[in-house]
Scaffold this active site. Structure first.
Site, PDB file in Angstrom:
ATOM      1  N   ARG A 256       5.728  -5.253   8.258  1.00  0.00           N
ATOM      2  CA  ARG A 256       7.670  -5.064   7.570  1.00  0.00           C
ATOM      3  C   ARG A 256       8.693  -4.855   8.168  1.00  0.00           C
ATOM      4  NH1 ARG A 256       2.916  -4.419   3.929  1.00  0.00           N
ATOM      5  NH2 ARG A 256       3.274  -5.687   1.643  1.00  0.00           N
TER       6      ARG A 256
ATOM      7  N   ILE B 109      12.200  -6.035  -4.858  1.00  0.00           N
ATOM      8  CA  ILE B 109      11.002  -6.119  -4.964  1.00  0.00           C
ATOM      9  C   ILE B 109      11.282  -6.181  -3.060  1.00  0.00           C
ATOM     10  CG2 ILE B 109       9.572  -7.940  -4.904  1.00  0.00           C
ATOM     11  CD1 ILE B 109      10.243  -8.389  -7.807  1.00  0.00           C
TER      12      ILE B 109
ATOM     13  N   HIS C  62       4.304   1.034  -0.044  1.00  0.00           N
ATOM     14  CA  HIS C  62       4.208  -0.270  -0.633  1.00  0.00           C
ATOM     15  C   HIS C  62       3.600  -0.737   1.199  1.00  0.00           C
ATOM     16  CE1 HIS C  62       3.271  -3.970  -1.389  1.00  0.00           C
ATOM     17  NE2 HIS C  62       3.821  -4.732  -1.005  1.00  0.00           N
TER      18      HIS C  62
END
Length: 310
Positions: free
Chosen positions: A90, A120, A177
């Site tokens: 990520r 998002i 996340h």
């Protein structure tokens, strides 16, 4: 005459387009789909509009490459950014997506100064930080979608393991996340019964691990692209709670100022979502072990934020 809500979705890829689909089917408001690729948002909006007579939803759908049509949006959902490719972390996405999110926020906020932003784009928690800085909005109006998705994944796995309805299952996931997320089995229940009473520890550990790895599992199966049905449905649950002022308690990435001993960072915690955005941050008691895991998760977010110089 009652005014319809207006929802802008930035990014007409799989997540954005599927968001528009769920939003339209629930008739939550008129939808503007924005994307830089010419023809894509227009085509997807038109296609969805042609499903309306069949499904019976009355909403206006507009696709555009600019931002003028987004004026006076109540909610702006930001899905824009490069998707993760297999083997890509990520964090590789970090700087590129920070630039994209900055541009999107500048354009959107100029035209919708009272909107609530739902982010998002990955890496999620760091992109929220970018959006908060760029928008100058109060922290109640910049919210990251992660916990709803992570807990939905966990709920799906628990329901499967016990062969019960997903509607009976609640799951609790805190933290950033990513691989450092903190699923909390003792707060995860089936019809009110903690899963720690229903499943052996090794099965729970397996579920926790699979939850943390949820996105990567799908990326590796799809080969090209990443998850989009569940992420977009998760964002729409947040939108619905805000626009209908439901005051649902959902795990979201929010800017903490001392809660859970964390300051100046976006981290996933349970919040009450209503018409004003984040109406309350719910602080629950954590065991020493859970608290350490949450601190570790926050430290991972801090690293990214440092790289971006925020």
């Amino acid at each position: 005459m009652a005014r319809r809500y207006k929802i802008t979705v930035v990014g007409a890829g799989n997540v954005g387009a599927t968001c528009a689909h769920w939003l339209a089917s629930k008739e939550l408001g008129d939808i503007v789909l924005v994307d830089i690729v010419e023809g894509v948002p227009q085509g997807k909006a038109l296609d969805l509009a042609q499903a309306a007579p069949i499904e019976g939803f009355d909403v206006k759908l507009v696709g555009t490459n600019g931002y003028d049509e987004t004026r006076d949006s109540d909610i702006v959902i930001i899905t824009a950014g490069l998707p993760r490719k297999p083997g890509m972390s990520r964090d590789d996405l970090l700087k590129t997506n920070a630039e994209i999110v900055s541009q999107v926020v500048d354009e959107a906020v100029k035209r919708s100064p009272n909107a609530i932003l739902i982010v998002i784009s990955n890496p999620l928690d760091a992109m929220c930080q970018v959006a908060l800085r760029r928008s100058g909005f109060p922290k109640q109006r910049v919210i990251g979608m992660a916990g709803v998705l992570d807990s939905a994944r966990m709920r799906a796995f628990i329901a499967e393991a016990l062969d019960v309805s997903v509607e009976n299952v609640t799951a609790f996931v805190l933290g950033g996340h990513g691989d450092t997320m903190v699923p909390l089995p003792r707060y995860s229940t089936v019809a009110g019964i903690p899963i720690t009473e229903l499943l052996p520890k090794e099965k729970i550990d397996q579920i926790v691990k699979r939850t943390a790895n949820g996105g990567a599992e799908i990326v590796s199966l799809l080969k090209t692209g990443s998850a989009y049905y569940a992420p977009s449905a998760a964002a729409v649950e947040m939108v619905e709670s805000i626009l209908k002022d439901k005051k649902k308690i959902l795990p979201c990435s929010v800017y903490l100022e001392g809660e859970y001993g964390i300051s100046g960072l976006f981290v996933g915690v349970p919040v009450k979502l209503g018409a004003r955005g984040i109406e309350q941050i719910i602080e629950i008691n954590l065991t020493a072990e859970e608290r350490i895991a949450l601190q570790k998760s926050a430290a991972a977010v801090q690293e990214l934020v440092k790289v971006l110089g925020l």
